[in-house]
Design a protein around this motif. Structure first.
Motif, mmCIF file in Angstrom:
data_model
loop_
_atom_site.group_PDB
_atom_site.id
_atom_site.type_symbol
_atom_site.label_atom_id
_atom_site.label_comp_id
_atom_site.label_asym_id
_atom_site.label_seq_id
_atom_site.Cartn_x
_atom_site.Cartn_y
_atom_site.Cartn_z
ATOM 1 N N GLY A 86 24.839 46.718 -1.571
ATOM 2 C CA GLY A 86 23.814 45.669 -2.077
ATOM 3 C C GLY A 86 22.634 45.518 -0.829
ATOM 4 N N THR A 87 23.263 45.584 0.380
ATOM 5 C CA THR A 87 22.286 45.063 1.388
ATOM 6 C C THR A 87 21.576 46.236 1.778
ATOM 7 O OG1 THR A 87 24.095 43.742 2.336
ATOM 8 C CG2 THR A 87 22.596 44.440 3.942
ATOM 9 N N ALA A 88 22.221 47.307 1.760
ATOM 10 C CA ALA A 88 21.893 48.756 1.987
ATOM 11 C C ALA A 88 20.573 49.089 1.228
ATOM 12 C CB ALA A 88 22.632 49.967 1.822
ATOM 13 N N ALA A 89 20.712 48.753 -0.068
ATOM 14 C CA ALA A 89 19.618 48.746 -1.256
ATOM 15 C C ALA A 89 18.283 47.858 -0.796
ATOM 16 C CB ALA A 89 20.086 48.547 -2.546
ATOM 17 N N VAL A 90 18.739 46.937 -0.538
ATOM 18 C CA VAL A 90 17.708 45.972 -0.183
ATOM 19 C C VAL A 90 16.890 46.390 1.147
ATOM 20 C CG1 VAL A 90 17.075 43.394 0.762
ATOM 21 C CG2 VAL A 90 18.429 43.693 -1.334
ATOM 22 N N VAL A 91 17.594 46.822 2.104
ATOM 23 C CA VAL A 91 17.197 47.276 3.387
ATOM 24 C C VAL A 91 15.976 48.527 3.143
ATOM 25 C CG1 VAL A 91 17.705 48.321 5.693
ATOM 26 C CG2 VAL A 91 18.596 46.026 4.810
ATOM 27 N N GLY B 256 14.359 42.745 4.424
ATOM 28 C CA GLY B 256 14.976 42.506 5.682
ATOM 29 C C GLY B 256 16.327 42.488 5.852
ATOM 30 N N LEU B 257 16.879 42.676 6.898
ATOM 31 C CA LEU B 257 18.223 42.679 7.075
ATOM 32 C C LEU B 257 19.020 41.360 6.635
ATOM 33 C CD1 LEU B 257 21.041 44.226 7.815
ATOM 34 C CD2 LEU B 257 20.621 43.327 10.058
ATOM 35 N N ALA B 258 18.430 40.250 7.253
ATOM 36 C CA ALA B 258 18.861 39.115 7.045
ATOM 37 C C ALA B 258 18.853 38.743 5.679
ATOM 38 C CB ALA B 258 18.221 37.893 8.004
ATOM 39 N N GLY C 221 23.690 40.996 -0.422
ATOM 40 C CA GLY C 221 24.820 41.663 -0.172
ATOM 41 C C GLY C 221 26.022 40.521 -0.223
ATOM 42 N N LEU C 222 25.782 39.258 -0.120
ATOM 43 C CA LEU C 222 26.969 38.162 -0.142
ATOM 44 C C LEU C 222 27.339 37.850 -1.539
ATOM 45 C CD1 LEU C 222 29.011 36.405 1.261
ATOM 46 C CD2 LEU C 222 26.942 34.538 1.279
ATOM 47 N N PRO C 223 26.211 37.775 -2.391
ATOM 48 C CA PRO C 223 26.691 37.416 -4.160
ATOM 49 C C PRO C 223 26.963 38.758 -4.517
ATOM 50 C CG PRO C 223 24.446 36.831 -3.529
ATOM 51 C CD PRO C 223 24.738 37.501 -2.303
ATOM 52 N N ILE C 224 26.739 39.895 -4.348
ATOM 53 C CA ILE C 224 27.277 41.171 -4.832
ATOM 54 C C ILE C 224 28.748 41.229 -4.214
ATOM 55 C CG2 ILE C 224 26.959 43.635 -5.010
ATOM 56 C CD1 ILE C 224 24.045 43.313 -5.215
#
Length: 150
Positions: free
Chosen positions: A100-105, A110-112, A119-122
């Protein structure tokens, strides 16, 4: 040692392990991301909380598994399924949160914000699904093993 005292010692030791993991991961992630992410504490705190909860759960279940391993009856099915479900939930959380984080980045976020808002909810959702699946099918698999003649 009586069983109540063992339980208190197990919970106290696991709590210490969780707090140490929380502090260590929070400090390391916050310090490591400081040059790249402005509010690095916003990333470090959720990572620390996740590590603390994971360390607590693994310490509780790991000590119970280890204590049961030395008995004549061996490790109970309940303890084994709980340990494997916890490990599966942690693995699912890491993989789901990272994807999830990689998809957003990769899509320009942004990473944060990717870590905290996606990333946290997924990761939490993946942990619930992964742990539930392993608990359900792991229990069925161990029932089949006991029923089969060997």
């Amino acid at each position: 040692m009586n069983s109540r005292l063992e339980t208190v010692v197990r919970i106290a030791g696991s709590s210490v392990a969780g707090v140490v993991a929380f502090v260590a991961v929070t400090v390391l992630v916050t310090d490591g991301l400081e040059p790249y992410v402005w509010p690095s504490l916003l990333v470090g705190l959720p990572a620390g909380v996740a590590a603390g909860v994971a360390a607590f759960a693994l310490a509780i279940l790991g000590t119970r598994y280890y204590a049961e391993r030395g008995t004549e009856a061996g490790v109970s099915r309940r303890t084994a399924v709980r340990l494997w479900a916890t490990l599966g939930a942690l693995g699912s959380s890491v993989v789901g949160g990272a994807l999830g984080t990689a998809a957003v980045v990769l899509w320009g976020g942004g990473l944060a914000s990717g870590l905290v808002f996606v990333g946290l909810p997924i990761g939490l959702l993946a942990a619930g699904v992964g742990g539930a699946l392993i608990a359900r099918f792991g229990a069925r698999r161990s029932d089949r093993r006991r029923a089969s003649p060997r």
